[in-house]
Design a protein around this motif. Structure first.
Motif, PDB file in Angstrom:
ATOM      1  N   MET A  14     -46.294  39.801  14.299  1.00  0.00           N
ATOM      2  CA  MET A  14     -46.761  41.083  14.849  1.00  0.00           C
ATOM      3  C   MET A  14     -47.736  40.860  15.999  1.00  0.00           C
ATOM      4  O   MET A  14     -47.658  41.533  17.028  1.00  0.00           O
ATOM      5  CB  MET A  14     -47.414  41.925  13.749  1.00  0.00           C
ATOM      6  N   SER A  15     -48.661  39.921  15.824  1.00  0.00           N
ATOM      7  CA  SER A  15     -49.631  39.637  16.888  1.00  0.00           C
ATOM      8  C   SER A  15     -48.921  39.163  18.149  1.00  0.00           C
ATOM      9  O   SER A  15     -49.231  39.613  19.256  1.00  0.00           O
ATOM     10  CB  SER A  15     -50.640  38.584  16.431  1.00  0.00           C
ATOM     11  N   ALA A  16     -47.968  38.262  17.990  1.00  0.00           N
ATOM     12  CA  ALA A  16     -47.225  37.748  19.146  1.00  0.00           C
ATOM     13  C   ALA A  16     -46.460  38.862  19.843  1.00  0.00           C
ATOM     14  O   ALA A  16     -46.492  38.971  21.072  1.00  0.00           O
ATOM     15  CB  ALA A  16     -46.271  36.634  18.712  1.00  0.00           C
ATOM     16  N   LEU A  17     -45.791  39.711  19.084  1.00  0.00           N
ATOM     17  CA  LEU A  17     -45.054  40.826  19.690  1.00  0.00           C
ATOM     18  C   LEU A  17     -45.993  41.763  20.448  1.00  0.00           C
ATOM     19  O   LEU A  17     -45.680  42.212  21.545  1.00  0.00           O
ATOM     20  CB  LEU A  17     -44.298  41.605  18.623  1.00  0.00           C
ATOM     21  N   GLY A  18     -47.126  42.047  19.863  1.00  0.00           N
ATOM     22  CA  GLY A  18     -48.079  42.937  20.519  1.00  0.00           C
ATOM     23  C   GLY A  18     -48.680  42.343  21.774  1.00  0.00           C
ATOM     24  O   GLY A  18     -48.909  43.044  22.761  1.00  0.00           O
ATOM     25  N   LEU A  19     -48.919  41.041  21.749  1.00  0.00           N
ATOM     26  CA  LEU A  19     -49.540  40.383  22.902  1.00  0.00           C
ATOM     27  C   LEU A  19     -48.544  40.061  24.017  1.00  0.00           C
ATOM     28  O   LEU A  19     -48.913  40.042  25.190  1.00  0.00           O
ATOM     29  CB  LEU A  19     -50.244  39.102  22.455  1.00  0.00           C
ATOM     30  N   LEU A  20     -47.287  39.818  23.654  1.00  0.00           N
ATOM     31  CA  LEU A  20     -46.326  39.338  24.629  1.00  0.00           C
ATOM     32  C   LEU A  20     -45.350  40.391  25.148  1.00  0.00           C
ATOM     33  O   LEU A  20     -44.577  40.107  26.052  1.00  0.00           O
ATOM     34  CB  LEU A  20     -45.538  38.166  24.040  1.00  0.00           C
ATOM     35  N   THR A  21     -45.369  41.581  24.599  1.00  0.00           N
ATOM     36  CA  THR A  21     -44.431  42.616  25.029  1.00  0.00           C
ATOM     37  C   THR A  21     -45.161  43.831  25.550  1.00  0.00           C
ATOM     38  O   THR A  21     -46.343  44.016  25.340  1.00  0.00           O
ATOM     39  CB  THR A  21     -43.522  43.057  23.874  1.00  0.00           C
ATOM     40  N   GLY A  22     -44.422  44.657  26.238  1.00  0.00           N
ATOM     41  CA  GLY A  22     -44.935  45.951  26.663  1.00  0.00           C
ATOM     42  C   GLY A  22     -45.771  45.969  27.923  1.00  0.00           C
ATOM     43  O   GLY A  22     -46.241  47.011  28.337  1.00  0.00           O
TER      44      GLY A  22
END
Length: 124
Positions: free
Chosen positions: A110-118
């Motif tokens: 979850m942390s990686a998705l939040g930091l690396l996307t959007g």
């Protein structure tokens, strides 16, 4: 996904030893999918997390905040699972080794998705 997992924790057959499901604490002997120790509190936390995810998924910034914040919460839960004696009264959620590994994976993912996307969505 969290809504599904929370709901499945209340279903006999999907949750083994359902008769041993307790409100909270390490005495809960119920096992979701025969692996993950669950309690009513544990299931309700998953349901709440799922509702929060749906509420925050409507825009990029809140969704990213959910992923990063939720990832941090799961990493704290992983640390809690490492620190607490799984057979003690301090294990109120409750967690077992399988839960600990799942919390680590969720926290990192979850942390990686939040930091690396959007990032592109933030510029628009």
């Amino acid at each position: 996904m969290f809504l599904l997992i929370g709901a499945l924790g209340f279903l006999p057959g999907v949750t083994d030893d359902y008769a041993d499901l307790r409100l909270a604490g390490h005495q809960s002997g119920a096992l979701l999918l025969g692996v993950f120790q669950v309690s009513v509190l544990h299931n309700l936390l998953h349901l709440g997390f799922g509702v929060a995810g749906l509420a925050l998924a409507r825009a990029v910034r809140p969704a990213r905040a959910y992923l990063i914040g939720g990832g941090a919460v799961y990493l704290v839960l992983w640390l809690y699972g490492l620190a607490v004696d799984h057979g003690s009264a301090a294990n109120v959620i409750p967690v077992n080794t399988a839960d600990d590994l799942l919390h680590l994976g969720l926290g990192l993912g979850m942390s990686a998705l939040g930091l690396l996307t959007g990032r592109d969505g933030d510029r628009r």
